[in-house]
Design an enzyme around this catalytic site. Structure first.
Site, PDB file in Angstrom:
ATOM      1  N   ASP A 107       4.594  36.530  25.697  1.00 24.46           N
ATOM      2  CA  ASP A 107       4.624  35.525  26.748  1.00 24.46           C
ATOM      3  C   ASP A 107       4.274  34.132  26.249  1.00 24.46           C
ATOM      4  OD1 ASP A 107       1.965  36.238  26.287  1.00 24.46           O
ATOM      5  OD2 ASP A 107       1.436  36.443  28.390  1.00 24.46           O
ATOM      6  N   ASP A 110      -0.577  30.791  22.164  1.00 24.25           N
ATOM      7  CA  ASP A 110      -1.718  29.922  22.428  1.00 24.25           C
ATOM      8  C   ASP A 110      -2.373  29.668  21.074  1.00 24.25           C
ATOM      9  OD1 ASP A 110      -3.911  28.524  23.402  1.00 24.25           O
ATOM     10  OD2 ASP A 110      -4.315  29.914  25.021  1.00 24.25           O
ATOM     11  N   LYS A 138       1.905  26.711  23.804  1.00 26.29           N
ATOM     12  CA  LYS A 138       0.913  25.787  24.347  1.00 26.29           C
ATOM     13  C   LYS A 138       0.610  24.714  23.307  1.00 26.29           C
ATOM     14  CE  LYS A 138      -2.348  27.291  27.186  1.00 26.29           C
ATOM     15  NZ  LYS A 138      -3.654  27.812  27.674  1.00 26.29           N
ATOM     16  N   ASP A 168      -1.373  35.918  33.130  1.00 25.44           N
ATOM     17  CA  ASP A 168      -2.167  36.235  34.314  1.00 25.44           C
ATOM     18  C   ASP A 168      -3.357  35.309  34.505  1.00 25.44           C
ATOM     19  OD1 ASP A 168      -4.900  38.114  33.535  1.00 25.44           O
ATOM     20  OD2 ASP A 168      -3.431  37.703  31.968  1.00 25.44           O
ATOM     21  N   ARG A 174       0.757  37.642  37.393  1.00 29.00           N
ATOM     22  CA  ARG A 174       1.785  37.784  36.355  1.00 29.00           C
ATOM     23  C   ARG A 174       3.167  37.659  36.997  1.00 29.00           C
ATOM     24  NH1 ARG A 174      -0.332  39.674  31.512  1.00 29.00           N
ATOM     25  NH2 ARG A 174      -2.296  40.815  31.679  1.00 29.00           N
TER      26      ARG A 174
END
Length: 185
Positions: A107, A110, A138, A168, A174
């Protein structure tokens, strides 16, 4: 103890929509086109990283216009702790990827510690190549290593706490139809 659903609902009501459902769907289609252009002849094994990558992977797979083997994996570095440690497999890959091209779908990129560990595992286990596709990258300077980048990225976003499309908030949302940022975070 169950979550306070009034708080969970309030988070959604107050969240900032960063990307609408239509924008996310368009980005997924574009990622599918790029992957198809680059990997259509490679007979890849495609792994979805659970739980976060589930929605992105499911939608992305319908845009990959070539034969592939699909599976999943579930790994974490946290094991109920707030700081990551060694990689812990909740579900190891069941398809062999020795001498195969591997595409890992997740997903978000980060900080990338877990994704890096999964990539290393695949390489050490004999994958010919390992590539990654993430819905969100990100934007910040805290990546696990300065050169860590996903091969295929749907969208980038600001450094806020986000949810939706697999990501989430405290286990919820989600399923949110877009990418949202928690107010104040």
């Amino acid at each position: 103890m169950p979550a306070d659903l009034s708080h969970i609902r309030q988070v959604m009501e107050e969240a900032d929509c960063l990307y609408s459902e239509a924008e996310v769907e368009a980005a997924i289609a574009q990622v599918g086109e790029r992957i198809t252009a680059e990997m259509a002849e490679s007979n890849p094994v495609v792994f979805c990283v659970l739980n976060g990558g589930l929605i992105f992977a499911g939608k992305l797979l319908t845009h990959l216009r070539f034969p592939l083997e699909a599976s999943y994996l579930h790994a974490t570095r946290y094991r109920n702790e707030t700081r990551g440690g060694d990689l812990f497999w909740k579900a190891k890959p069941e398809i062999s990827f020795i001498d195969r091209d591997v595409l890992i779908i997740d997903d978000i990129l980060d900080e990338g510690h877990t994704l890096s560990a999964i990539m290393d595992f695949c390489r050490h286990a004999g994958a010919r190549s390992v590539r990654t596709a993430v819905l969100i990258d990100k934007a910040h300077d805290r990546k696990a290593s300065p050169d860590l980048k996903a091969d295929f990225v749907g969208m980038s976003c600001i450094d806020r706490f986000i949810f939706g499309y697999g990501m989430d908030y405290k286990g919820y949302w989600r399923n949110a139809p877009g990418i949202y940022a928690v107010k104040g975070l």
